[in-house]
Design an enzyme around this catalytic site. Structure first.
Site, PDB file in Angstrom:
ATOM      1  N   LYS A  43       0.833  -1.211   0.000  1.00  0.00           N
ATOM      2  CA  LYS A  43       0.000   0.000   0.000  1.00  0.00           C
ATOM      3  C   LYS A  43       0.864   1.256   0.000  1.00  0.00           C
ATOM      4  O   LYS A  43       2.068   1.183   0.289  1.00  0.00           O
ATOM      5  CB  LYS A  43      -0.898  -0.015   1.244  1.00  0.00           C
ATOM      6  CG  LYS A  43      -0.092  -0.060   2.534  1.00  0.00           C
ATOM      7  CD  LYS A  43      -0.958  -0.294   3.745  1.00  0.00           C
ATOM      8  CE  LYS A  43      -0.072  -0.340   4.986  1.00  0.00           C
ATOM      9  NZ  LYS A  43      -0.847  -0.479   6.208  1.00  0.00           N
ATOM     10  N   ARG A 142      -9.918   0.507  15.403  1.00  0.00           N
ATOM     11  CA  ARG A 142      -9.890   1.261  14.145  1.00  0.00           C
ATOM     12  C   ARG A 142     -11.009   0.744  13.253  1.00  0.00           C
ATOM     13  O   ARG A 142     -11.996   1.423  13.040  1.00  0.00           O
ATOM     14  CB  ARG A 142      -8.509   1.098  13.482  1.00  0.00           C
ATOM     15  CG  ARG A 142      -8.339   1.880  12.217  1.00  0.00           C
ATOM     16  CD  ARG A 142      -6.907   1.895  11.723  1.00  0.00           C
ATOM     17  NE  ARG A 142      -6.394   0.591  11.298  1.00  0.00           N
ATOM     18  CZ  ARG A 142      -5.183   0.408  10.790  1.00  0.00           C
ATOM     19  NH1 ARG A 142      -4.350   1.426  10.660  1.00  0.00           N
ATOM     20  NH2 ARG A 142      -4.790  -0.786  10.432  1.00  0.00           N
ATOM     21  N   HIS A 171      -5.623  -6.602  13.864  1.00  0.00           N
ATOM     22  CA  HIS A 171      -4.424  -5.768  13.733  1.00  0.00           C
ATOM     23  C   HIS A 171      -3.896  -5.400  15.117  1.00  0.00           C
ATOM     24  O   HIS A 171      -4.676  -5.055  16.013  1.00  0.00           O
ATOM     25  CB  HIS A 171      -4.763  -4.504  12.921  1.00  0.00           C
ATOM     26  CG  HIS A 171      -3.567  -3.785  12.404  1.00  0.00           C
ATOM     27  ND1 HIS A 171      -2.656  -4.368  11.545  1.00  0.00           N
ATOM     28  CD2 HIS A 171      -3.118  -2.528  12.621  1.00  0.00           C
ATOM     29  CE1 HIS A 171      -1.705  -3.493  11.263  1.00  0.00           C
ATOM     30  NE2 HIS A 171      -1.952  -2.364  11.898  1.00  0.00           N
ATOM     31  N   ARG A 224       1.741 -10.224   7.883  1.00  0.00           N
ATOM     32  CA  ARG A 224       1.644  -9.070   6.980  1.00  0.00           C
ATOM     33  C   ARG A 224       2.703  -8.018   7.325  1.00  0.00           C
ATOM     34  O   ARG A 224       2.370  -6.896   7.681  1.00  0.00           O
ATOM     35  CB  ARG A 224       0.251  -8.423   7.091  1.00  0.00           C
ATOM     36  CG  ARG A 224      -0.927  -9.377   7.069  1.00  0.00           C
ATOM     37  CD  ARG A 224      -2.255  -8.615   7.144  1.00  0.00           C
ATOM     38  NE  ARG A 224      -2.359  -7.727   8.286  1.00  0.00           N
ATOM     39  CZ  ARG A 224      -3.066  -7.970   9.385  1.00  0.00           C
ATOM     40  NH1 ARG A 224      -3.777  -9.076   9.504  1.00  0.00           N
ATOM     41  NH2 ARG A 224      -3.090  -7.100  10.371  1.00  0.00           N
ATOM     42  N   TYR A 268      15.454  31.846   3.367  1.00  0.00           N
ATOM     43  CA  TYR A 268      14.313  32.631   3.868  1.00  0.00           C
ATOM     44  C   TYR A 268      14.435  32.924   5.365  1.00  0.00           C
ATOM     45  O   TYR A 268      14.703  32.025   6.164  1.00  0.00           O
ATOM     46  CB  TYR A 268      13.010  31.865   3.654  1.00  0.00           C
ATOM     47  CG  TYR A 268      12.551  31.801   2.224  1.00  0.00           C
ATOM     48  CD1 TYR A 268      12.280  32.961   1.497  1.00  0.00           C
ATOM     49  CD2 TYR A 268      12.372  30.575   1.600  1.00  0.00           C
ATOM     50  CE1 TYR A 268      11.845  32.886   0.176  1.00  0.00           C
ATOM     51  CE2 TYR A 268      11.930  30.497   0.285  1.00  0.00           C
ATOM     52  CZ  TYR A 268      11.673  31.662  -0.423  1.00  0.00           C
ATOM     53  OH  TYR A 268      11.238  31.590  -1.722  1.00  0.00           O
ATOM     54  N   CYS A 315      13.645  25.305   1.438  1.00  0.00           N
ATOM     55  CA  CYS A 315      12.683  25.966   0.546  1.00  0.00           C
ATOM     56  C   CYS A 315      11.854  24.905  -0.175  1.00  0.00           C
ATOM     57  O   CYS A 315      12.019  23.716   0.064  1.00  0.00           O
ATOM     58  CB  CYS A 315      13.414  26.812  -0.498  1.00  0.00           C
ATOM     59  SG  CYS A 315      14.675  27.908   0.174  1.00  0.00           S
ATOM     60  N   ASP A 317      12.083  23.965  -3.264  1.00  0.00           N
ATOM     61  CA  ASP A 317      12.838  23.185  -4.248  1.00  0.00           C
ATOM     62  C   ASP A 317      14.316  23.008  -3.929  1.00  0.00           C
ATOM     63  O   ASP A 317      15.029  22.357  -4.684  1.00  0.00           O
ATOM     64  CB  ASP A 317      12.734  23.865  -5.622  1.00  0.00           C
ATOM     65  CG  ASP A 317      11.317  24.312  -5.919  1.00  0.00           C
ATOM     66  OD1 ASP A 317      10.442  23.435  -5.967  1.00  0.00           O
ATOM     67  OD2 ASP A 317      11.084  25.533  -6.050  1.00  0.00           O
TER      68      ASP A 317
END
Ligand SMILES: *Cc1c(COP(=O)(O)O)cnc(C)c1O
Length: 378
Positions: A43, A142, A171, A224, A268, A315, A317
């Protein structure tokens, strides 16, 4: 180690996945669980490792029995791409998804009586059958039914062969540490419940990575393990047998280099100032790639085998590193997660700096980063 598709030229920051190490992890887990069935959670884009490539590598390793996905969309993608391993959908499904769940022949988790009856109704209407796993809530709170509800449902479904009950699941909430009393209690509750259906030949599964590593009594006949398969122990420790290891690295290349004077504010808000005349390198990855702004002034990188702290704000990028008197040039490899020379930056360290868990870092790094895969074993 050969690079299958060196597409890192598309973007100066990338994720490297060592598929042979990934397959060694699967083989090591298979060795530890013996003949118990192995459901590999893929997942969330295989925990950021790339859904299709990981599913293919799992298929060719031939030690995995099921792929586990969270939702219909992930399962459909795998089938459409030609993956033929059985697929178990973990998550609670929505009514609108039932037709596709049946059509694609996924193993479906029935987490409530209502969901089970909707599924049954649709199967009857279509004269189709569907394999279901009844989810029992043993304390995660859950999804899943109370044991009493699950018992009634199981008995009722014996008269309805369209819904073929093939498994019972639950679980664990606290299995990431050994000897947790609540984990032991959940295993005990599940054991007791499952024993009532001992003659039904069901797949019984409750173990996540923590269960596999720390709770042998949680293995039943299927496990799992997600995080463990990708090479990480759930408590942040390293494999004492040195077989299971990370296969994920995050890398970039220095994109810019300059020298600035003392007391120069960097990035910044000038959250960082140089103590003296310094060499500053710019690294082209930022929160737009899923590398958190939280790493400002706190995260680390490796350049030429040396560890540096990020200077100033991350930042969207890019971010900067103060090399002091150290050296680096445009094009040098930068490691943000992984190894370089004798140094390494472990995912657990990175997660701790961001006050989170390894899972969240892996899932946050996004598809602007190119993924580069190294050749699998088989
Ligand atoms: C994600 C998931 C797992 C795997 O958990 P890990 O902690 O990564 O081992 C197992 N079972 C279910 C139902 C899950 O959703």
């Amino acid at each position: 180690m050969s690079i299958l598709a060196n597409t890192s030229c598309f973007h100066p920051a990338w994720v490297e996945i060592d598929l042979s190490q990934f397959q060694r992890n699967l083989i090591a887990i298979r060795k530890r669980i013996g003949s118990v069935k192995f459901c590999l959670p893929v997942k969330a884009n295989a925990y950021g490792h790339g859904l299709l490539e990981i599913a293919r590598a799992a298929e060719s390793a031939r030690v995995v029995d099921f792929l586990g996905v969270s939702c219909l969309k992930e399962g459909v993608f795998l089938r459409e791409q030609g993956i033929s391993l059985p697929i178990l959908v973990f998550g609670a499904f929505h009514e609108d998804q039932i037709d596709d769940l049946i059509r694609y022949q996924f193993d479906v988790t029935a987490s409530s009586r209502l969901k089970a009856s909707l599924l049954l109704e649709r199967c009857q209407k279509q004269h189709a059958t569907c394999r279901v796993h009844i989810e029992v809530d043993t304390g995660m709170n859950r999804t899943g039914m109370r044991p009493e509800t699950a018992r009634e449902l199981l008995l009722k479904l014996r008269a309805h062969p369209e819904l073929q009950v093939v498994g019972l699941s639950s679980h664990l909430a606290t299995a990431d540490q050994p000897n947790h009393p609540f984990a032991l209690q959940q295993i005990e509750t599940f054991t007791r419940f499952a024993s009532e259906f001992a003659h039904d030949n069901l797949l019984l599964h409750i173990a996540n990575s923590g269960g596999v590593v720390f709770y042998p009594s949680s293995h039943f006949n299927m496990v799992r393990p997600g995080l463990l398969s990708y090479g990480y122990f759930p408590d942040g420790s390293l494999d004492p047998l040195q077989e299971i290891a990370p296969c994920f690295s995050l890398k970039a290349r220095v994109s810019y280099f300059k020298v600035v004077g003392p007391n120069a504010g960097i990035s910044y808000g000038h959250l960082y100032r140089t103590a003296k005349q310094s060499r500053i390198a710019t690294i082209p990855i930022g929160y737009g790639d899923g590398y958190f702004r939280r790493f400002s002034n706190r995260g680390h990188v490796l350049i030429r085998g040396q560890k540096y702290t990020i200077a100033g704000a991350v930042c969207m990028d890019q971010f900067m590193v103060d090399l002091g008197d150290g050296s680096a040039y445009v094009g040098d490899e930068v490691v943000l997660i992984g190894m370089q020379g004798k140094e390494s930056i472990h995912l657990q360290e990175v997660a701790s700096i961001a006050d989170t868990i390894p899972y969240e870092i892996l899932c946050a790094l996004n598809d602007r980063l190119t993924k580069v895969y190294t050749t699998p074993l088989s």
